[in-house]
Design an enzyme around this catalytic site. Sequence first.
Site, PDB file in Angstrom:
ATOM      1  N   GLY A 173       9.575   7.336  -8.261  1.00 22.51           N
ATOM      2  CA  GLY A 173      10.264   6.258  -7.560  1.00 22.51           C
ATOM      3  C   GLY A 173       9.760   4.913  -8.031  1.00 22.51           C
ATOM      4  N   GLY A 180       9.604   0.527  -6.756  1.00 23.27           N
ATOM      5  CA  GLY A 180       9.829  -0.487  -5.739  1.00 23.27           C
ATOM      6  C   GLY A 180       9.280  -1.810  -6.227  1.00 23.27           C
ATOM      7  N   GLY A 181       9.416  -2.838  -5.393  1.00 19.73           N
ATOM      8  CA  GLY A 181       8.996  -4.167  -5.797  1.00 19.73           C
ATOM      9  C   GLY A 181       7.513  -4.253  -6.126  1.00 19.73           C
ATOM     10  N   MET A 182       6.679  -3.356  -5.556  1.00 18.46           N
ATOM     11  CA  MET A 182       5.237  -3.404  -5.790  1.00 18.46           C
ATOM     12  C   MET A 182       4.742  -2.372  -6.784  1.00 18.46           C
ATOM     13  SD  MET A 182       3.166  -5.633  -4.661  1.00 18.46           S
ATOM     14  CE  MET A 182       1.625  -4.718  -4.656  1.00 18.46           C
ATOM     15  N   VAL A 215       5.996   4.713  -9.443  1.00 20.57           N
ATOM     16  CA  VAL A 215       5.168   5.887  -9.170  1.00 20.57           C
ATOM     17  C   VAL A 215       5.619   7.051 -10.033  1.00 20.57           C
ATOM     18  CG1 VAL A 215       4.346   7.492  -7.411  1.00 20.57           C
ATOM     19  CG2 VAL A 215       4.795   5.107  -6.801  1.00 20.57           C
ATOM     20  N   LYS A 229       0.456   5.286  -9.448  1.00 17.94           N
ATOM     21  CA  LYS A 229       1.250   4.103  -9.129  1.00 17.94           C
ATOM     22  C   LYS A 229       0.864   2.970 -10.069  1.00 17.94           C
ATOM     23  CE  LYS A 229       2.445   0.841  -5.496  1.00 17.94           C
ATOM     24  NZ  LYS A 229       2.325   0.492  -4.062  1.00 17.94           N
ATOM     25  N   ASP A 278       3.070  -2.957   6.562  1.00 17.91           N
ATOM     26  CA  ASP A 278       4.376  -2.633   5.973  1.00 17.91           C
ATOM     27  C   ASP A 278       4.753  -1.191   6.291  1.00 17.91           C
ATOM     28  OD1 ASP A 278       6.694  -3.344   4.630  1.00 17.91           O
ATOM     29  OD2 ASP A 278       5.941  -2.760   2.663  1.00 17.91           O
TER      30      ASP A 278
END
Length: 367
Positions: A88, A90-92, A95, A110, A208
């Site tokens: 996957g 994401g913005g951070m 992975v 990650k 978060d």
Amino acid sequence: MDSERWKQVDNLLQAALRRPPEERAEFLRQACAGDETLEREVLSLLASHREAGSFLESPAMELAARAMAQSGLAGHTVSHYKILEMLGAGGMGVVYKAFDTKLDRLVALKFLPPHMRHDLELKRRLTEEARAASALDHSNIVVIYEIDEAPGGGLFIAMAYHEGATLQDRIGRDRTAAGLPVAEALQIARQIASGLAKAHELGIFHRDIKPSNVIVAKDGVARIIDFGLAKSTDATATLDGSSKGTPLYMSPEQASGKAVDFRTDLWSLGAVLYEMLVGRPPFSGDTQLQVMHAIVHNAPPRLREVRPDLPPEIDRIVSRALEKDAAKRYQSAAEMVRDLSTALAALDAPAPKTASLRAAYAIPALL
């Protein structure tokens, strides 16, 4: 895609998103000035944005990270990890599933997305994530093994790999018209609260908590991931005027840029439990600003108005977690664990002959 090219793509993407959908293609045709490759790249991200739906749930950064990760590290070896596939983006971070050749085990790695690897602030945040999470030893928090840097400067965290799906995927895949089965939702919420209780004991809060930051393994165990926005209460525990986090699950104090503490996690867990039970978050809007305004000023529909079959105690748990005044909210995750456990026990209590709550709701224990 190098960092300069990414900046060009990102600037055009943001500019296009600020325009009405019917004007975007013509805007890009003129802005790209004959650079067909550039135009295709931005159009591809716009198409991904349309497929993903709400911009709140799939920001441009996440879409860009996902698009660039498709041709990333799969098949390569980094340090002593053989990378197998992308899990996957994401913005951070991005992975990957990988194999630890030293210890013969599967892990999750990650990485910062390629266009962010030279961003010192993001590297600092990722390092902070590893340090915060590595101090946590709990069955409902994903174990962190190490933090390292790949050739070329790509910082990565190695963590335990668990076969399963994110809670976000679980809600989308398994929910009924009204949400997840009641006992399943309560079990997952209790496990999240239990993991948070451990983190809060150590002075760490997540900031978060959301469905995509919870992994539900095949054995039913829920684990919190991504402490990238975590803050130790020994450090400056404020947002410094910024609104870090995911708007749909922000607490009122977080959405308004005020100082936050562990009770912001309990609000977010209340919002996640609400979504598990009714199939949608308690607050919504077309823009981040609308969502944040609703969180600060509006009351969500009461659970029993949306799903009348829910026991009153569950409605009270969620309502207390979503109190706008933190002083009226749960004052500890352990307190929320106790109430969730009581609600689960009530589901298992003997029921009248005409209706068996056990038959309707009971599932195998997840703890």
